[in-house]
Design an enzyme around this catalytic site. Structure first.
Site, PDB file in Angstrom:
ATOM      1  N   THR A  33     -11.058   3.381   3.358  1.00  0.00           N
ATOM      2  CA  THR A  33     -11.148   4.488   2.394  1.00  0.00           C
ATOM      3  C   THR A  33     -10.548   4.057   1.055  1.00  0.00           C
ATOM      4  OG1 THR A  33     -10.988   6.111   4.158  1.00  0.00           O
ATOM      5  CG2 THR A  33     -10.360   6.868   1.963  1.00  0.00           C
ATOM      6  N   GLY A  34     -11.114   4.586  -0.029  1.00  0.00           N
ATOM      7  CA  GLY A  34     -10.552   4.292  -1.351  1.00  0.00           C
ATOM      8  C   GLY A  34     -11.602   3.663  -2.249  1.00  0.00           C
TER       9      GLY A  34
ATOM     10  N   ASP B   6      -2.506  -0.491  -0.883  1.00  0.00           N
ATOM     11  CA  ASP B   6      -1.750  -0.157  -2.096  1.00  0.00           C
ATOM     12  C   ASP B   6      -0.797  -1.290  -2.459  1.00  0.00           C
ATOM     13  OD1 ASP B   6      -2.825   2.515  -2.529  1.00  0.00           O
ATOM     14  OD2 ASP B   6      -1.930   2.919  -0.578  1.00  0.00           O
TER      15      ASP B   6
ATOM     16  N   GLU C  54      -7.047   5.438   9.239  1.00  0.00           N
ATOM     17  CA  GLU C  54      -7.148   4.002   8.930  1.00  0.00           C
ATOM     18  C   GLU C  54      -6.429   3.180   9.990  1.00  0.00           C
ATOM     19  OE1 GLU C  54      -7.441   4.428   4.059  1.00  0.00           O
ATOM     20  OE2 GLU C  54      -5.527   3.933   4.952  1.00  0.00           O
TER      21      GLU C  54
ATOM     22  N   GLY D  43      -4.747   7.114  -0.612  1.00  0.00           N
ATOM     23  CA  GLY D  43      -5.856   8.075  -0.527  1.00  0.00           C
ATOM     24  C   GLY D  43      -5.694   9.063   0.617  1.00  0.00           C
TER      25      GLY D  43
HETATM   26  O1  5RP Z   1      -4.961   3.310   1.932  1.00  0.00           O
HETATM   27  C1  5RP Z   1      -5.858   3.706   1.244  1.00  0.00           C
HETATM   28  C2  5RP Z   1      -6.393   5.090   1.328  1.00  0.00           C
HETATM   29  O2  5RP Z   1      -5.637   5.890   2.185  1.00  0.00           O
HETATM   30  C3  5RP Z   1      -6.483   2.782   0.254  1.00  0.00           C
HETATM   31  O3  5RP Z   1      -6.928   1.639   0.921  1.00  0.00           O
HETATM   32  C4  5RP Z   1      -5.465   2.408  -0.779  1.00  0.00           C
HETATM   33  O4  5RP Z   1      -4.941   3.593  -1.344  1.00  0.00           O
HETATM   34  C5  5RP Z   1      -6.090   1.543  -1.876  1.00  0.00           C
HETATM   35  O5  5RP Z   1      -6.964   2.318  -2.627  1.00  0.00           O
HETATM   36  P1  5RP Z   1      -7.881   1.715  -3.770  1.00  0.00           P
HETATM   37  O6  5RP Z   1      -8.837   0.770  -3.124  1.00  0.00           O
HETATM   38  O7  5RP Z   1      -8.574   2.919  -4.355  1.00  0.00           O
HETATM   39  O8  5RP Z   1      -6.993   1.026  -4.777  1.00  0.00           O
END
Ligand code: 5RP
Length: 219
Positions: A28-29, A84, A103, A97
């Site tokens: 996700t993200g 992150d 996840e 996210g």
């Molecule tokens: O853990 C996540 C969502 O829960 C995402 O993988 C993480 O926040 C990275 O997001 P992005 O790819 O938008 O930088």
């Protein structure tokens, strides 16, 4: 190159780990969204996907990729997702996210976790990014007090309800020197559903987007 271009580069690079005829674990993200776009181009070559969020499910379906219930799937060869933060030991903070619990579940089923991230996510020590913790709503204040005892400064993520109907506490002020121990400790607090530390089970492969190209790191 912009950060989004780096995310796109790693999202597409992850296609090389997708085996024809398999079901793929999907994160996700915004980085995972690029991977889903890439997956859409080979949708006839895969059986489908297991998704880690309602948002990813919607995007997968919009591209014609069948989405399976994890309970009907015995094995996943890969799980592809962003992060992150990721440290040199391939341990991660995830959950920006709010999809951390699903996840972690989908990642647990997969043989390999492929982390896709732009270079800004690489850190020596985890904790600069506030650590997300998914919590059952009635335990919010209790868990917050316990997180303060661990040296953190928890902040309630306003107006966010997870796909599982819970809330998120983002824990600031942590310098996580022993991620495996902290993952265990926070997961053991009554009311905690999942902590967004992926330490005991980190990534197996990281694809890092840099201005010089995609770097592959193997654990
Ligand atoms: O853990 C996540 C969502 O829960 C995402 O993988 C993480 O926040 C990275 O997001 P992005 O790819 O938008 O930088």
């Amino acid at each position: 190159m912009t950060q989004d271009e780096l995310k796109k580069a790693v999202g597409w690079a992850a296609l090389q780990y997708v085996q024809p005829g398999t079901i793929v674990g999907v994160g996700t993200g915004s980085t995972a969204a690029h991977f889903i776009d890439a997956l859409g181009t080979i949708r006839d070559q895969i059986e489908g996907a297991v998704s880690s969020s309602e948002a990813s499910t919607e995007k997968l379906k919009s591209l014609g990729i069948p989405v399976f219930d994890l309970n009907n799937v015995d094995a996943l060869s890969v799980y592809v997702d962003g992060a992150d933060e990721i440290n040199p030991q391939m341990q991660m903070i995830k959950g920006g996210g709010a999809a951390l619990t699903r996840e972690k579940i989908v990642a647990a089923v997969a043989q390999k976790f492929i982390c896709i991230a732009d270079a800004s996510k690489q850190v020596d020590v985890l904790g600069n990014f506030p650590l997300p913790v998914e919590v059952i709503p009635m335990a919010r204040a209790y868990v917050a007090r316990e997180l303060v005892k661990l040296g953190g400064l928890p902040e309630y993520r306003q107006h966010v309800v997870t796909d599982n109907g819970n809330i998120i506490l983002d824990v600031h002020n942590l310098r996580i020197l022993d991620p495996i121990e902290l993952e265990k400790t926070i997961n053991a607090l009554p009311g905690v559903v999942t902590v967004g530390l992926f330490a005991a089970r980190g990534a197996d492969i990281a694809l890092i987007g840099t201005p010089d190209g995609v770097k592959t790191i193997t654990n």
